[in-house]
Design a protein around this motif. Structure first.
Motif, PDB file in Angstrom:
ATOM      1  N   ALA A 145      -1.494  -7.670 -12.081  1.00  0.00           N
ATOM      2  CA  ALA A 145      -1.754  -7.722 -10.533  1.00  0.00           C
ATOM      3  C   ALA A 145      -0.493  -7.100  -9.822  1.00  0.00           C
ATOM      4  N   TRP A 146       0.447  -7.358 -10.343  1.00  0.00           N
ATOM      5  CA  TRP A 146       1.807  -6.777  -9.825  1.00  0.00           C
ATOM      6  C   TRP A 146       1.864  -5.371  -9.790  1.00  0.00           C
ATOM      7  N   ARG A 147       1.489  -4.730 -10.969  1.00  0.00           N
ATOM      8  CA  ARG A 147       1.220  -3.069 -10.928  1.00  0.00           C
ATOM      9  C   ARG A 147       0.432  -2.774  -9.808  1.00  0.00           C
ATOM     10  N   GLU A 148      -0.680  -3.259  -9.480  1.00  0.00           N
ATOM     11  CA  GLU A 148      -1.724  -3.002  -8.698  1.00  0.00           C
ATOM     12  C   GLU A 148      -1.196  -3.019  -7.190  1.00  0.00           C
ATOM     13  N   ALA A 149      -0.347  -4.086  -6.993  1.00  0.00           N
ATOM     14  CA  ALA A 149       0.421  -4.140  -5.901  1.00  0.00           C
ATOM     15  C   ALA A 149       1.387  -2.957  -5.419  1.00  0.00           C
ATOM     16  N   LEU A 150       2.204  -2.572  -6.508  1.00  0.00           N
ATOM     17  CA  LEU A 150       2.895  -1.659  -6.500  1.00  0.00           C
ATOM     18  C   LEU A 150       2.309  -0.348  -6.268  1.00  0.00           C
ATOM     19  N   LEU A 151       1.112  -0.083  -6.846  1.00  0.00           N
ATOM     20  CA  LEU A 151       0.288   1.289  -6.735  1.00  0.00           C
ATOM     21  C   LEU A 151       0.005   1.303  -5.150  1.00  0.00           C
ATOM     22  N   ALA A 152      -0.187   0.259  -4.445  1.00  0.00           N
ATOM     23  CA  ALA A 152      -0.552   0.362  -3.216  1.00  0.00           C
ATOM     24  C   ALA A 152       0.599   0.550  -2.303  1.00  0.00           C
ATOM     25  N   ALA A 153       1.773   0.489  -2.593  1.00  0.00           N
ATOM     26  CA  ALA A 153       2.743   0.561  -1.729  1.00  0.00           C
ATOM     27  C   ALA A 153       3.006   2.175  -1.536  1.00  0.00           C
ATOM     28  N   ASP A 154       3.340   2.488  -0.174  1.00  0.00           N
ATOM     29  CA  ASP A 154       3.903   3.813   0.397  1.00  0.00           C
ATOM     30  C   ASP A 154       5.253   3.537   0.538  1.00  0.00           C
ATOM     31  N   ASP A 155       5.891   4.590   1.211  1.00  0.00           N
ATOM     32  CA  ASP A 155       7.233   4.658   1.628  1.00  0.00           C
ATOM     33  C   ASP A 155       7.485   3.843   2.792  1.00  0.00           C
ATOM     34  N   THR A 156       6.639   3.516   3.523  1.00  0.00           N
ATOM     35  CA  THR A 156       6.938   2.680   4.665  1.00  0.00           C
ATOM     36  C   THR A 156       6.944   1.236   4.109  1.00  0.00           C
ATOM     37  N   ALA A 157       6.071   0.876   3.172  1.00  0.00           N
ATOM     38  CA  ALA A 157       6.032  -0.471   2.761  1.00  0.00           C
ATOM     39  C   ALA A 157       7.221  -0.591   1.641  1.00  0.00           C
ATOM     40  N   LEU A 158       7.750   0.214   1.282  1.00  0.00           N
ATOM     41  CA  LEU A 158       9.214   0.090   0.486  1.00  0.00           C
ATOM     42  C   LEU A 158      10.205  -0.018   1.133  1.00  0.00           C
ATOM     43  N   ASP A 159      10.461   0.154   2.595  1.00  0.00           N
ATOM     44  CA  ASP A 159      11.286   0.056   3.234  1.00  0.00           C
ATOM     45  C   ASP A 159      10.974  -1.386   4.399  1.00  0.00           C
ATOM     46  N   THR A 160       9.985  -2.071   4.312  1.00  0.00           N
ATOM     47  CA  THR A 160       9.575  -3.057   4.940  1.00  0.00           C
ATOM     48  C   THR A 160      10.076  -4.333   4.498  1.00  0.00           C
ATOM     49  N   VAL A 161      10.956  -5.010   5.385  1.00  0.00           N
ATOM     50  CA  VAL A 161      11.444  -6.284   5.098  1.00  0.00           C
ATOM     51  C   VAL A 161      10.276  -7.299   5.348  1.00  0.00           C
ATOM     52  N   GLY A 162       9.858  -8.119   4.384  1.00  0.00           N
ATOM     53  CA  GLY A 162       8.612  -9.128   4.496  1.00  0.00           C
ATOM     54  C   GLY A 162       7.735  -8.557   3.991  1.00  0.00           C
ATOM     55  N   HIS A 163       7.535  -7.215   3.434  1.00  0.00           N
ATOM     56  CA  HIS A 163       6.127  -6.787   2.939  1.00  0.00           C
ATOM     57  C   HIS A 163       5.343  -7.554   2.014  1.00  0.00           C
ATOM     58  N   SER A 164       6.230  -8.435   0.944  1.00  0.00           N
ATOM     59  CA  SER A 164       5.730  -9.259   0.215  1.00  0.00           C
ATOM     60  C   SER A 164       6.276 -10.818   0.897  1.00  0.00           C
ATOM     61  N   THR A 165       5.497 -12.009   1.146  1.00  0.00           N
ATOM     62  CA  THR A 165       5.884 -13.142   1.717  1.00  0.00           C
ATOM     63  C   THR A 165       5.967 -14.151   0.692  1.00  0.00           C
TER      64      THR A 165
END
Length: 206
Positions: A145-165
């Motif tokens: 499940a965590w790997r699937e979440a990583l595969l959905a992340a783009d560069d904007t998501a990587l820099d976003t504070v609070g992308h994961s809550t």
């Protein structure tokens, strides 16, 4: 969607850590680290719950209540993991393979849900497995499940504070890339601890 270059090495590290840990737990062979495969016995229930020192924290049947210095058994269902609200006991209790594996599985499952899932799963609702087979299956599911979440992340998501809550970490305050790095460290260091406990168990019971 192509994987952001910054994420690629972290995903490779995560995959390696999970594969190595599962190999050490399930067998029948695991890479010794230099390409040589060695035989490994599958984790059994006695070893999963083995308490090598007095007053360990572990996974317990709910009707038995929490262990020494724990104030509750987290999760839902017939089994729960020893826990205490902050401030935690000091020195920290020694924790069993069951405790450490359940901790990793819960973290991965909840973080995945709070990244690209329902953002509703809680520690109180997580079902803690009471046997080795269930513990391994839960870790595999959480890692996937965590790997699937990583595969959905783009560069904007990587820099976003609070992308994961995820409510039990710094996810709401840190850029997602920092969270990805932190999760890898959790799997690596708890995986090494679990491997050491396996060595101790084998030495004690050979």
């Amino acid at each position: 969607m192509s994987l952001p270059p910054r994420l690629s090495p972290l995903l490779e590290q995560f995959d390696f850590a999970c594969e190595r840990l599962l190999g050490r737990l399930a067998g029948p062979l695991v890479d010794s680290g230099n390409g040589v495969e060695i035989g490994v016995a599958a984790l059994g229930d006695d070893e999963y719950l083995w308490e090598p020192v007095p007053d360990c924290w572990s996974v317990r049947r709910r009707h038995d209540g929490p262990g020494a210095r724990a104030t509750s058994l987290t999760g839902a269902g017939d089994w729960g993991r020893d826990w205490a609200d902050s401030p935690h006991p000091f020195p920290p209790p020694f924790t069993t393979i069951a405790w450490r594996l359940s901790h990793l599985s819960e973290m991965l499952t909840l973080r995945a849900d709070h990244t690209n899932g329902t953002r509703s799963l809680t520690r109180a609702g997580y079902r803690t497995p009471g046997d080795a087979a269930g513990g391994l299956a839960a870790f595999e599911a959480g890692a996937a499940a965590w790997r699937e979440a990583l595969l959905a992340a783009d560069d904007t998501a990587l820099d976003t504070v609070g992308h994961s809550t995820y409510p039990n970490g710094s996810d709401a305050e840190d850029p997602f890339l920092d969270i990805v790095w932190w999760v890898n460290q959790e799997v690596l260091h708890h995986g090494a601890e679990i491997a050491l406990i396996r060595d101790l168990y084998r030495a004690q019971h050979s």
